[in-house]
Design an enzyme around this catalytic site. Structure first.
Site, PDB file in Angstrom:
ATOM      1  N   HIS A 163       0.842  -1.196   0.000  1.00  0.00           N
ATOM      2  CA  HIS A 163       0.000   0.000   0.000  1.00  0.00           C
ATOM      3  C   HIS A 163       0.881   1.251   0.000  1.00  0.00           C
ATOM      4  O   HIS A 163       2.088   1.178   0.237  1.00  0.00           O
ATOM      5  CB  HIS A 163      -0.952   0.007   1.212  1.00  0.00           C
ATOM      6  CG  HIS A 163      -0.278   0.093   2.541  1.00  0.00           C
ATOM      7  ND1 HIS A 163      -0.138  -0.963   3.402  1.00  0.00           N
ATOM      8  CD2 HIS A 163       0.297   1.147   3.172  1.00  0.00           C
ATOM      9  CE1 HIS A 163       0.505  -0.581   4.496  1.00  0.00           C
ATOM     10  NE2 HIS A 163       0.780   0.703   4.381  1.00  0.00           N
TER      11      HIS A 163
HETATM   12  P1  TYD Z   1      -1.835  -2.864   7.612  1.00  0.00           P
HETATM   13  O1  TYD Z   1      -1.455  -1.442   7.654  1.00  0.00           O
HETATM   14  O2  TYD Z   1      -2.554  -3.384   6.406  1.00  0.00           O
HETATM   15  O3  TYD Z   1      -0.520  -3.774   7.890  1.00  0.00           O
HETATM   16  P2  TYD Z   1       0.711  -4.154   6.944  1.00  0.00           P
HETATM   17  O4  TYD Z   1       0.763  -3.148   5.846  1.00  0.00           O
HETATM   18  O5  TYD Z   1       1.892  -4.118   7.827  1.00  0.00           O
HETATM   19  O6  TYD Z   1       0.465  -5.534   6.453  1.00  0.00           O
HETATM   20  O7  TYD Z   1      -2.657  -3.209   8.909  1.00  0.00           O
HETATM   21  C1  TYD Z   1      -3.005  -4.524   9.289  1.00  0.00           C
HETATM   22  C2  TYD Z   1      -4.255  -4.448  10.160  1.00  0.00           C
HETATM   23  O8  TYD Z   1      -3.995  -3.742  11.368  1.00  0.00           O
HETATM   24  C3  TYD Z   1      -5.419  -3.746   9.475  1.00  0.00           C
HETATM   25  O9  TYD Z   1      -6.600  -4.450   9.816  1.00  0.00           O
HETATM   26  C4  TYD Z   1      -5.456  -2.381  10.118  1.00  0.00           C
HETATM   27  C5  TYD Z   1      -4.885  -2.624  11.499  1.00  0.00           C
HETATM   28  N1  TYD Z   1      -4.115  -1.455  12.010  1.00  0.00           N
HETATM   29  C6  TYD Z   1      -4.610  -0.730  13.077  1.00  0.00           C
HETATM   30  O10 TYD Z   1      -5.694  -1.006  13.620  1.00  0.00           O
HETATM   31  N2  TYD Z   1      -3.877   0.326  13.558  1.00  0.00           N
HETATM   32  C7  TYD Z   1      -2.695   0.682  12.996  1.00  0.00           C
HETATM   33  O11 TYD Z   1      -2.058   1.657  13.475  1.00  0.00           O
HETATM   34  C8  TYD Z   1      -2.188  -0.080  11.881  1.00  0.00           C
HETATM   35  C9  TYD Z   1      -0.884   0.260  11.235  1.00  0.00           C
HETATM   36  C10 TYD Z   1      -2.935  -1.146  11.434  1.00  0.00           C
END
Ligand code: TYD
Length: 130
Positions: free
Chosen positions: A48
């Protein structure tokens, strides 16, 4: 734009310490800190970009790699040193991979979590970069 930032490491007889401070060695006001750990083998995370969010990633234990995609060009950066941080500006597509089993990736951010700030579709990201 991304930038590697070297932190001052305070070495003592007991061990080492790094302090991170808003608008001092961290180039924004810190609003949120999260960390990623217990990553399963051979997984990739990220996939992303953010519309506005700025972040600073520090691999406080172990190592991992970042694919940083600026739209026109890409690079891979390995983080394996708790004394350095990777600043990631907005509108940069990132994927994280090759996590060591002991990897703890700490991320500082300049805003609270907001799903509306995410671009999770690569084509949409490329359009946004132009
Ligand atoms: P995501 O940002 O998609 O993680 P990555 O890019 O590292 O794989 O987030 C994973 C999950 O965690 C998603 O359901 C959103 C949640 N999340 C939060 O609730 N708070 C946060 O600060 C972050 C970064 C993610």
């Amino acid at each position: 734009m991304t930038k590697l930032i070297n932190f001052k490491i305070i070495e003592g007889e007991e061990g080492s310490l790094v302090a991170l401070e808003s608008l001092k060695n961290v180039p924004f006001d810190i609003k949120r800190v999260y960390y990623i750990f217990n990553n399963k083998k051979n997984i990739k995370r990220g996939h992303h970009a953010h519309i506005k969010l700025k972040q600073l990633a520090v691999c406080v234990s172990g190592s991992c790699k970042f694919l940083l995609d600026y739209g026109k060009n890409k690079e891979i950066v390995e983080l394996n040193n708790p004394g350095e941080g990777l600043f990631i500006d907005h509108m940069i597509w990132r994927e994280m991979f090759d996590f060591s089993s002991d990897c703890v990736l700490m991320v500082l951010a300049d805003s609270f979590y907001d799903e509306k700030d995410y671009i999770r579709n690569y084509e949409e990201f490329l359009k946004g970069v132009k």
